[in-house]
Design a protein around this motif. Structure first.
Motif, PDB file in Angstrom:
ATOM      1  N   THR A   2       0.824  -1.207   0.000  1.00  0.00           N
ATOM      2  CA  THR A   2       0.000   0.000   0.000  1.00  0.00           C
ATOM      3  C   THR A   2       0.855   1.252   0.000  1.00  0.00           C
ATOM      4  N   GLU A 100      -7.241  15.816  -1.169  1.00  0.00           N
ATOM      5  CA  GLU A 100      -7.737  14.444  -1.310  1.00  0.00           C
ATOM      6  C   GLU A 100      -6.726  13.437  -0.766  1.00  0.00           C
ATOM      7  N   LYS A 104      -7.147  10.819   2.405  1.00  0.00           N
ATOM      8  CA  LYS A 104      -6.811   9.398   2.344  1.00  0.00           C
ATOM      9  C   LYS A 104      -5.718   9.017   3.346  1.00  0.00           C
ATOM     10  N   GLU A 212      -4.776  13.155 -11.861  1.00  0.00           N
ATOM     11  CA  GLU A 212      -4.446  11.827 -12.382  1.00  0.00           C
ATOM     12  C   GLU A 212      -3.578  11.035 -11.410  1.00  0.00           C
ATOM     13  N   LEU A 214      -4.194  10.492  -8.428  1.00  0.00           N
ATOM     14  CA  LEU A 214      -5.083   9.753  -7.544  1.00  0.00           C
ATOM     15  C   LEU A 214      -5.393   8.360  -8.079  1.00  0.00           C
ATOM     16  N   GLU A 215      -5.183   8.126  -9.375  1.00  0.00           N
ATOM     17  CA  GLU A 215      -5.413   6.793  -9.947  1.00  0.00           C
ATOM     18  C   GLU A 215      -4.510   5.751  -9.293  1.00  0.00           C
ATOM     19  N   PHE A 217      -3.906   5.608  -6.222  1.00  0.00           N
ATOM     20  CA  PHE A 217      -4.363   5.391  -4.848  1.00  0.00           C
ATOM     21  C   PHE A 217      -5.781   4.823  -4.809  1.00  0.00           C
ATOM     22  N   SER A 218      -6.294   4.411  -5.964  1.00  0.00           N
ATOM     23  CA  SER A 218      -7.681   3.913  -6.004  1.00  0.00           C
ATOM     24  C   SER A 218      -7.741   2.462  -5.545  1.00  0.00           C
TER      25      SER A 218
END
Length: 218
Positions: A2, A100, A104, A212, A214-215, A217-218
């Motif tokens: 992670t 964001e 998270k 982009e 954030l992709e 961390f999805s």
């Protein structure tokens, strides 16, 4: 594994600082009998710290000698110490990205080749003092990027592993820093150098807009 942290370059990644850098640089040049350099040329003069910037500015005029370097550097440092913000703007989408990532519970850090105290001052003025867990500029006895030492110190302070960390920057220096430190490298195509340099440097991923990121961390 992670992802737990993002380390950001500052100039050209989080904020467009070129107007203030170019303004102060040109003031220092004019003070010493040289001409101003067009702002767009500074895209390729910056990125490796203030000392290298001065050498690059002088080289632009084929005037890089020790005496002139010392005078121009002193004038630049003095000018930038008080005029570091005029024209500086946070890139569109950066504040939303940072908010964001914070939501998270991702650790946020900055590693810049800008002098350490100045990096902290500007980061605090643009983003507040509580957003980033660590803000590092160029420090005495710590080699500048692309040496991995600054990254290693940040990881130690955050207590995260390199496999858990992304490095986001806009130049080949940033991509090489990530590679030297064993981090996943993301190129910011909106910055000072553009996509081609980031591709040539071997970025693991290149993004056109901050969101982009954030992709990953999805």
């Amino acid at each position: 594994m992670t992802l737990k942290a993002v380390i950001f370059d500052f100039d050209g990644t989080l904020a467009n600082t070129l107007p203030s850098i170019a303004g102060c640089g040109n003031t220092a040049l004019l003070n010493n009998g040289l001409g101003a350099i067009p702002q767009e040329e500074y895209n390729y003069l910056v990125g490796e710290g203030a000392d290298r910037l001065i050498h690059n500015m002088l080289a632009f005029w084929n005037a890089d000698n020790e005496e002139l370097y010392e005078r121009v550097r002193a004038d630049y440092i003095e000018e930038y110490s008080t005029n570091y913000l005029p024209g500086t703007v946070v890139y569109e989408g950066i504040e939303e990205l940072l908010d964001e990532l914070k939501r998270k519970e991702i650790y946020l850090a900055v590693l810049s080749n800008k002098p350490h105290e100045m990096t902290q001052v500007i980061a605090n003025e643009l983003f507040g003092s509580n957003l980033f867990e660590v803000v590092f500029g160029k420090q005495k006895d710590v080699p500048r990027k692309p040496d991995p030492k600054g990254v290693e110190l940040i990881l130690e302070q955050l207590a995260v592993a390199k496999e858990e960390t992304i490095f986001l920057g806009d130049t080949s220096v940033d991509i090489q820093t990530a590679k030297n430190a064993g981090l996943y490298s993301v190129g910011a195509a909106w910055g000072f150098r553009g996509r081609q340099e980031l591709m040539s440097a071997g970025a693991d991923k290149i993004i056109e807009k901050p969101a982009e990121l954030l992709e990953l961390f999805s």
